[in-house]
Design an enzyme around this catalytic site. Structure first.
Site, PDB file in Angstrom:
ATOM      1  N   ASP A 144      36.521  50.013  68.005  1.00  0.00           N
ATOM      2  CA  ASP A 144      37.506  49.835  67.206  1.00  0.00           C
ATOM      3  C   ASP A 144      38.845  49.889  67.937  1.00  0.00           C
ATOM      4  OD1 ASP A 144      38.027  51.134  63.732  1.00  0.00           O
ATOM      5  OD2 ASP A 144      39.259  49.974  65.167  1.00  0.00           O
ATOM      6  N   ASP A 155      44.609  46.155  63.912  1.00  0.00           N
ATOM      7  CA  ASP A 155      43.678  47.071  64.055  1.00  0.00           C
ATOM      8  C   ASP A 155      42.207  46.293  63.593  1.00  0.00           C
ATOM      9  OD1 ASP A 155      42.894  49.869  61.539  1.00  0.00           O
ATOM     10  OD2 ASP A 155      41.815  48.997  63.262  1.00  0.00           O
ATOM     11  N   HIS A 224      42.576  49.786  54.693  1.00  0.00           N
ATOM     12  CA  HIS A 224      43.992  50.959  54.507  1.00  0.00           C
ATOM     13  C   HIS A 224      45.032  49.551  54.777  1.00  0.00           C
ATOM     14  CE1 HIS A 224      44.255  50.980  59.067  1.00  0.00           C
ATOM     15  NE2 HIS A 224      42.859  50.998  58.609  1.00  0.00           N
ATOM     16  N   HIS A 232      48.188  54.037  58.694  1.00  0.00           N
ATOM     17  CA  HIS A 232      47.657  53.827  57.184  1.00  0.00           C
ATOM     18  C   HIS A 232      48.876  54.266  56.415  1.00  0.00           C
ATOM     19  CE1 HIS A 232      46.394  58.244  56.709  1.00  0.00           C
ATOM     20  NE2 HIS A 232      45.963  58.292  57.602  1.00  0.00           N
ATOM     21  N   GLU A 257      38.227  46.971  56.431  1.00  0.00           N
ATOM     22  CA  GLU A 257      37.011  47.157  57.418  1.00  0.00           C
ATOM     23  C   GLU A 257      35.617  47.779  56.446  1.00  0.00           C
ATOM     24  OE1 GLU A 257      37.771  50.818  59.516  1.00  0.00           O
ATOM     25  OE2 GLU A 257      40.131  50.562  58.787  1.00  0.00           O
ATOM     26  N   GLU A 357      35.797  44.890  61.297  1.00  0.00           N
ATOM     27  CA  GLU A 357      37.215  45.358  60.652  1.00  0.00           C
ATOM     28  C   GLU A 357      38.260  44.079  61.167  1.00  0.00           C
ATOM     29  OE1 GLU A 357      39.191  48.710  62.084  1.00  0.00           O
ATOM     30  OE2 GLU A 357      40.484  48.882  60.428  1.00  0.00           O
TER      31      GLU A 357
HETATM   32  O1  LIG Z   1      39.946  56.355  58.509  1.00  0.00           O
HETATM   33  S1  LIG Z   1      41.255  56.441  58.511  1.00  0.00           S
HETATM   34  O2  LIG Z   1      42.043  57.516  58.855  1.00  0.00           O
HETATM   35  C1  LIG Z   1      41.812  55.928  56.932  1.00  0.00           C
HETATM   36  C2  LIG Z   1      41.094  55.088  56.127  1.00  0.00           C
HETATM   37  C3  LIG Z   1      41.836  54.584  55.000  1.00  0.00           C
HETATM   38  C4  LIG Z   1      43.076  55.348  54.936  1.00  0.00           C
HETATM   39  S2  LIG Z   1      43.322  56.592  56.147  1.00  0.00           S
HETATM   40  N1  LIG Z   1      41.829  55.441  59.699  1.00  0.00           N
HETATM   41  C5  LIG Z   1      43.214  55.109  59.933  1.00  0.00           C
HETATM   42  C6  LIG Z   1      43.113  55.605  61.558  1.00  0.00           C
HETATM   43  C7  LIG Z   1      43.216  56.951  61.792  1.00  0.00           C
HETATM   44  C8  LIG Z   1      43.346  57.343  63.004  1.00  0.00           C
HETATM   45  C9  LIG Z   1      43.351  56.402  64.255  1.00  0.00           C
HETATM   46  F1  LIG Z   1      43.400  56.690  65.334  1.00  0.00           F
HETATM   47  C10 LIG Z   1      43.407  55.089  63.708  1.00  0.00           C
HETATM   48  C11 LIG Z   1      43.257  54.616  62.603  1.00  0.00           C
HETATM   49  C12 LIG Z   1      41.085  54.033  59.501  1.00  0.00           C
HETATM   50  C13 LIG Z   1      40.647  53.791  60.745  1.00  0.00           C
HETATM   51  N2  LIG Z   1      40.213  54.224  62.005  1.00  0.00           N
HETATM   52  C14 LIG Z   1      40.137  53.488  62.999  1.00  0.00           C
HETATM   53  N3  LIG Z   1      40.389  52.294  62.528  1.00  0.00           N
HETATM   54  N4  LIG Z   1      40.887  52.266  61.027  1.00  0.00           N
HETATM   55 MN   LIG Z   2      39.797  50.319  63.224  1.00  0.00          MN
HETATM   56 MN   LIG Z   3      41.406  50.441  60.084  1.00  0.00          MN
END
Ligand SMILES: O=S(=O)(c1cccs1)N(Cc1ccc(F)cc1)Cc1ncn[nH]1
Ligand SMILES: [Mn+2]
Ligand SMILES: [Mn+2]
Ligand SMILES: [Mn+2]
Length: 376
Positions: A144, A155, A224, A232, A257, A357
């Protein structure tokens, strides 16, 4: 000299492959509620709105980031093999991304840390310094990673396995993510998308080592919306039925995702953290008003603001900047709500989670799946 074709491993920046700077469109889909959309916008209104949308520049920036993503992942899928360390995998993806996007300050670069979560870990694992974990034949690896151009973040993620026994799990999640992508649209309610995703995901089951498991949608993970430099930006796209009647809006960008699991279908924050991001909701003034008694916290915050802004980062990115002895300072920033930590999100040990995703743009006249490739 304009290069025609990418090298292997990839070294040629995408801008050199598209000298006219018009980057390839993603997959175009009509909206599910297209007939009501037709009444909403007539032809010339759509023309006008298409001009507005996220600005042609914004869309073109996303398409350039998406092409970088496709070319990096094409190579990643070849070199990621059992026996490689997680660190070598992360660095290969990050080096290729930096090269192809022509990393330059906040104009272009890595969108967020390279997620390489294994097996029952669903998301937000990337190696920290000293991590010696080696990829194994029976691992289920979620790759990811993000690319941004002028803060327009793409993303996108996929799951890799090296044993066909997991095929049903990957098929379920791929089908569920594509269902979510198809269901998304202007004025569509988030709860309706979650319901459709869950229905598809949970219509699958998998037999592993002689036992049959229903595949569960991980109920506390979600997609998101994405804003410039903000990964997000407020709306969450559920992957199970819920009662969030919030609607998607035109010109919004969403990461769709889904996560399928053979475990509880619920993740908890577990293990050493690697992912962090400066809070995007605090003003500079609010930050200045927070007394930081740990001096290192102040200097570290300066470095985070200068190098990442609100883009997520990981400890390895601090290491490569030459930051040292930062753990207490980082903890201070987290404890004061200035930096958000994102620990690994884990289902139960022994379970397997898969993810796919895509990033989509809700253009006035159509939906563009910018990160679509011939791989997923
Ligand atoms: O789980 S999340 O924090 C989230 C999902 C819904 C509301 S906040 N997140 C956002 C994120 C957080 C930190 C990262 F370094 C990168 C992305 C989803 C995600 N992680 C990886 N890809 N997409
Ligand atoms: Mn991601
Ligand atoms: Mn994401
Ligand atoms: Mn290659």
């Amino acid at each position: 000299k304009v290069a025609e074709v990418q090298t292997d491993p990839p070294t040629i920046p995408i801008t050199k492959l598209y000298p006219n700077q018009n980057y390839p469109e993603g997959e175009i889909q009509q909206y599910p509620n297209d007939d009501t959309m037709k009444t909403k916008f007539n032809k010339d209104e759509i023309k006008r709105l298409e001009k507005q949308e996220i600005g042609f520049e914004g869309l073109n920036d996303m398409r350039r980031a998406a092409e970088v993503h496709r070319q990096v992942r094409r190579h990643a899928r070849e070199f990621i093999k059992p026996g490689k360390t997680m660190t070598s995998i992360a660095e290969s993806i990050e080096n290729a991304t930096r090269l192809l996007v022509e990393e330059k300050g906040f104009e272009a670069g890595i969108g967020f840390p390279t997620g390489l979560s294994l097996n029952h870990v669903a998301a937000h694992y990337t190696p920290n310094a000293g991590d010696n974990i080696v990829l194994k034949q029976e691992d289920v690896l979620k790759v990811d990673f993000g690319v941004h151009v002028n803060g327009r973040i793409v993303d996108s993620a996929f799951t890799m396995t090296f044993d066909s026994k997991y095929d049903k799990l990957l098929e379920a999640v791929r089908d569920a993510t594509n269902t979510g992508v198809k269901a998304a649209g202007i004025d569509v309610r988030l709860c309706d998308i979650g319901e459709q995703i869950q229905e598809v995901m949970e219509s699958y089951e998998i037999e592993l080592n002689g036992k049959t498991y229903p595949i569960k949608s991980v109920r506390n993970l979600c997609g998101h919306n994405i804003a410039p430099y903000i990964i997000h930006s407020g709306k969450s796209v559920p992957i199970v039925k819920n009662n969030d009647t919030t609607r998607m809006e035109e010109n919004e960008v969403f990461a769709i995702e889904t996560f399928g699991s053979t475990g509880r279908g619920l993740v908890v924050e577990e293990g050493v953290c690697s992912h962090y991001a400066k809070s995007s909701s605090l003003t500079q003034q609010q930050i200045n008003s927070i007394p930081l008694r740990v001096p290192r916290a102040k200097s570290l915050l300066g470095s985070i603001t200068k190098n990442f802004g609100t883009l997520p980062f990981c400890r390895r990115y601090l290491d490569r900047l030459g930051e040292e002895k930062y753990l207490l300072g980082l903890k201070t920033l987290v404890d004061n709500g200035i930096v958000q930590d994102y620990p690994p999100l884990c289902d139960i040990p022994g379970s397997y989670v898969a993810q796919f995703e895509h990033t989509i743009v809700l253009r006035p006249g159509c939906k563009e799946v910018v990160s679509r490739g011939d791989d997923y």
